[in-house]
Scaffold this motif. Structure first.
Motif, PDB file in Angstrom:
ATOM      1  N   GLY A  64      -5.014  -6.621  -3.579  1.00 27.20           N
ATOM      2  CA  GLY A  64      -6.488  -6.393  -2.821  1.00 27.20           C
ATOM      3  C   GLY A  64      -6.011  -5.606  -1.513  1.00 27.20           C
ATOM      4  N   GLY A  65      -5.154  -5.494  -0.913  1.00 22.36           N
ATOM      5  CA  GLY A  65      -4.939  -4.896   0.157  1.00 22.36           C
ATOM      6  C   GLY A  65      -4.963  -5.996   1.477  1.00 22.36           C
ATOM      7  N   ILE A  66      -4.780  -7.092   1.254  1.00 24.12           N
ATOM      8  CA  ILE A  66      -4.978  -8.024   2.169  1.00 24.12           C
ATOM      9  C   ILE A  66      -4.012  -7.933   3.382  1.00 24.12           C
ATOM     10  N   THR A  67      -4.252  -8.493   4.600  1.00 26.89           N
ATOM     11  CA  THR A  67      -3.582  -8.057   5.897  1.00 26.89           C
ATOM     12  C   THR A  67      -2.347  -9.011   5.937  1.00 26.89           C
ATOM     13  N   GLY A  68      -2.495 -10.097   5.453  1.00 31.10           N
ATOM     14  CA  GLY A  68      -1.499 -11.029   5.392  1.00 31.10           C
ATOM     15  C   GLY A  68      -1.816 -12.527   4.775  1.00 31.10           C
ATOM     16  N   ILE A  69      -0.776 -13.149   4.299  1.00 27.53           N
ATOM     17  CA  ILE A  69      -0.964 -14.372   3.484  1.00 27.53           C
ATOM     18  C   ILE A  69      -0.415 -15.659   4.406  1.00 27.53           C
ATOM     19  N   LEU A  70      -1.330 -16.649   4.336  1.00 31.25           N
ATOM     20  CA  LEU A  70      -0.721 -17.985   5.077  1.00 31.25           C
ATOM     21  C   LEU A  70      -0.242 -18.742   3.637  1.00 31.25           C
ATOM     22  N   ALA A  71       1.078 -19.203   3.950  1.00 29.73           N
ATOM     23  CA  ALA A  71       1.327 -20.206   2.935  1.00 29.73           C
ATOM     24  C   ALA A  71       1.460 -21.627   3.394  1.00 29.73           C
ATOM     25  N   VAL A  72       0.994 -22.431   2.456  1.00 31.20           N
ATOM     26  CA  VAL A  72       0.957 -24.015   2.906  1.00 31.20           C
ATOM     27  C   VAL A  72       0.051 -24.195   4.074  1.00 31.20           C
ATOM     28  N   GLY A  73      -0.912 -23.876   4.018  1.00 32.03           N
ATOM     29  CA  GLY A  73      -2.014 -24.135   5.036  1.00 32.03           C
ATOM     30  C   GLY A  73      -2.613 -25.294   4.446  1.00 32.03           C
ATOM     31  N   ILE A  89     -10.130 -15.387  -3.882  1.00 30.27           N
ATOM     32  CA  ILE A  89     -10.691 -14.800  -5.259  1.00 30.27           C
ATOM     33  C   ILE A  89     -11.296 -13.368  -5.094  1.00 30.27           C
ATOM     34  N   VAL A  90     -11.521 -12.985  -3.600  1.00 31.89           N
ATOM     35  CA  VAL A  90     -12.155 -11.619  -3.538  1.00 31.89           C
ATOM     36  C   VAL A  90     -11.086 -10.899  -2.183  1.00 31.89           C
ATOM     37  N   PRO A  91      -9.943 -10.865  -2.481  1.00 28.30           N
ATOM     38  CA  PRO A  91      -9.200 -10.546  -1.325  1.00 28.30           C
ATOM     39  C   PRO A  91      -9.464  -8.815  -0.915  1.00 28.30           C
ATOM     40  N   LYS A  92      -9.932  -7.883  -1.836  1.00 31.60           N
ATOM     41  CA  LYS A  92     -10.097  -6.716  -1.579  1.00 31.60           C
ATOM     42  C   LYS A  92     -11.491  -6.569  -0.745  1.00 31.60           C
ATOM     43  N   ALA A 126       0.873 -11.522  -5.635  1.00 35.29           N
ATOM     44  CA  ALA A 126       0.714 -10.206  -5.852  1.00 35.29           C
ATOM     45  C   ALA A 126      -0.695  -9.850  -5.871  1.00 35.29           C
ATOM     46  N   PHE A 127      -1.636 -10.608  -6.425  1.00 35.94           N
ATOM     47  CA  PHE A 127      -3.042 -10.321  -6.325  1.00 35.94           C
ATOM     48  C   PHE A 127      -3.538 -10.070  -4.981  1.00 35.94           C
ATOM     49  N   GLN A 128      -3.163 -10.849  -4.289  1.00 33.46           N
ATOM     50  CA  GLN A 128      -3.398 -10.733  -2.908  1.00 33.46           C
ATOM     51  C   GLN A 128      -3.007  -9.267  -2.192  1.00 33.46           C
ATOM     52  N   ILE A 129      -1.970  -8.981  -2.550  1.00 37.52           N
ATOM     53  CA  ILE A 129      -1.144  -7.940  -1.888  1.00 37.52           C
ATOM     54  C   ILE A 129      -1.770  -6.651  -2.527  1.00 37.52           C
TER      55      ILE A 129
END
Length: 346
Positions: free
Chosen positions: A35-44, A216-219, A30-33
């Motif tokens: 912050g306006g992130i383009t996308g999230i990589l899970a389990v890298g 820590i700084v998605p925005k 939710a914090f990433q979203i």
């Protein structure tokens, strides 16, 4: 893949490290979203995929895919040094509706570039033509490397292999990838510290980054990439000045004195970033063994970086305070938050 900034999300664990912190994972996504992130990589790798069992792996993919749906793109790490294992993980990720999967070059058993192409990526790309397949080239971790020439052959025969996560740290290799694969192929940086150069080098023409520091700084990370891609180099450089010290968190090197003399200690990702997240009151938990803790010198290096950013560019870290309802200054200055984060002696 869409140009932009993608976060290689850490996997938060309970305090004893035995279980995935599902509530914490939801908060981090939710914090990433937010912050306006383009996308999230899970389990890298940053998500400590090597120490998750498959039940945990699938749980994280399911939860992150659900959080991203309709809000941002989702990539699932499904790579392995076993093609059949990677095939099963990809099938599960596709069932969850992810937009792409990330296939790290097979580690330890060390296949050649042609073997990686023919016996690993190509079968998975053929089995799942409707999902983007992203090879992840990081020979420093895997001891193997698919070459640009083989990437180009994959792109020609499998249109869903049209993106690469490039973490070779070799600019000439990246330029060769662009030459072989052409202008319609997407190169994403796998190294925060190299993103600016990769995007601005016209012979590479990278389209963004799969980032560690955006945890820590998605925005700010997203805005920097957006400005770079949009041609606002001055605006990107302004943000880069604040972000650059944080790139030092990916690997923290210290010199330590032992009974047998001095040694160099390398605290590798995600140890330092998770240590800072714990300091700042974000869901994180410890790293799983065999990763452990920072040395005292390593912790001091993390604190020095964070305090410098907070002093000079507080706007970068303040979203953490706002979202997680924590006092950043207190978290960085009060020694009680450092308890248990470092080895008492070497």
């Amino acid at each position: 893949m869409k140009p932009g900034c993608y976060t290689a999300l850490v996997t938060p664990f309970t305090t004893d490290g035995t279980r995935v912190d599902r509530e914490g994972l939801e908060q981090l996504a939710a914090f990433q979203i937010d912050g306006g992130i383009t996308g999230i990589l899970a389990v890298g790798t940053t998500g400590e995929s090597p120490t998750l069992d498959w039940e945990e792996h699938n749980l994280v993919v399911e939860q992150v895919a659900k959080a991203c749906k309709g809000r941002c793109l989702c990539i699932a790490g499904t790579g392995s040094n076993n093609t059949q294992e990677a095939m099963k993980a990809t099938a599960h990720a596709v069932e969850q509706g992810v937009d792409a999967v990330l296939l790290v070059d097979p580690y330890y058993n060390g296949p050649s570039s042609i073997e990686i192409r023919r016996e690993y990526v190509a079968p998975i790309a053929a089995a799942f033509p409707g999902v983007e397949i992203i090879p992840y080239i990081i020979p420093g971790r895997t001891g193997a490397q698919m070459l640009p020439e083989d990437l180009a052959l994959l792109f020609k025969t499998h249109p869903n292999v049209s993106t690469v996560k490039e973490a070779t740290a070799d600019l000439n290799n990246m330029r060769r990838t662009r030459t072989c694969c052409g202008s319609d192929f997407t190169i994403l940086s796998g190294d925060d510290a190299m993103t600016y150069e990769m995007v601005t080098d016209t012979a590479i023409d990278a389209a963004g980054v799969i980032s560690v520091v955006s945890n820590i700084v998605p925005k700010a990370a997203t805005q920097m990439v957006e400005r770079l891609i949009g041609g606002d180099r001055a605006g990107a450089e302004s943000l880069l000045n604040g972000l650059e010290p944080l790139f030092g968190l990916v690997t923290v090197k210290t010199r330590e004195m032992t009974a047998n003399g001095e040694v160099v200690c390398r605290a590798r990702n995600p140890l330092a970033i998770k240590t800072l997240m714990r300091l700042l009151g974000m869901p994180s938990g410890p790293c799983r063994q065999p990763l452990g803790k920072m040395t005292r010198n390593g912790l001091e290096a993390v604190l020095a970086i964070a305090r410098g950013v907070w002093r000079d560019h507080p706007e970068l870290l303040q979203p953490i305070g706002d979202f997680f309802n924590v006092d950043i200054s207190e978290r960085l200055d009060n020694p009680k938050y450092q308890d248990g984060l470092y080895y008492e002696n070497y």
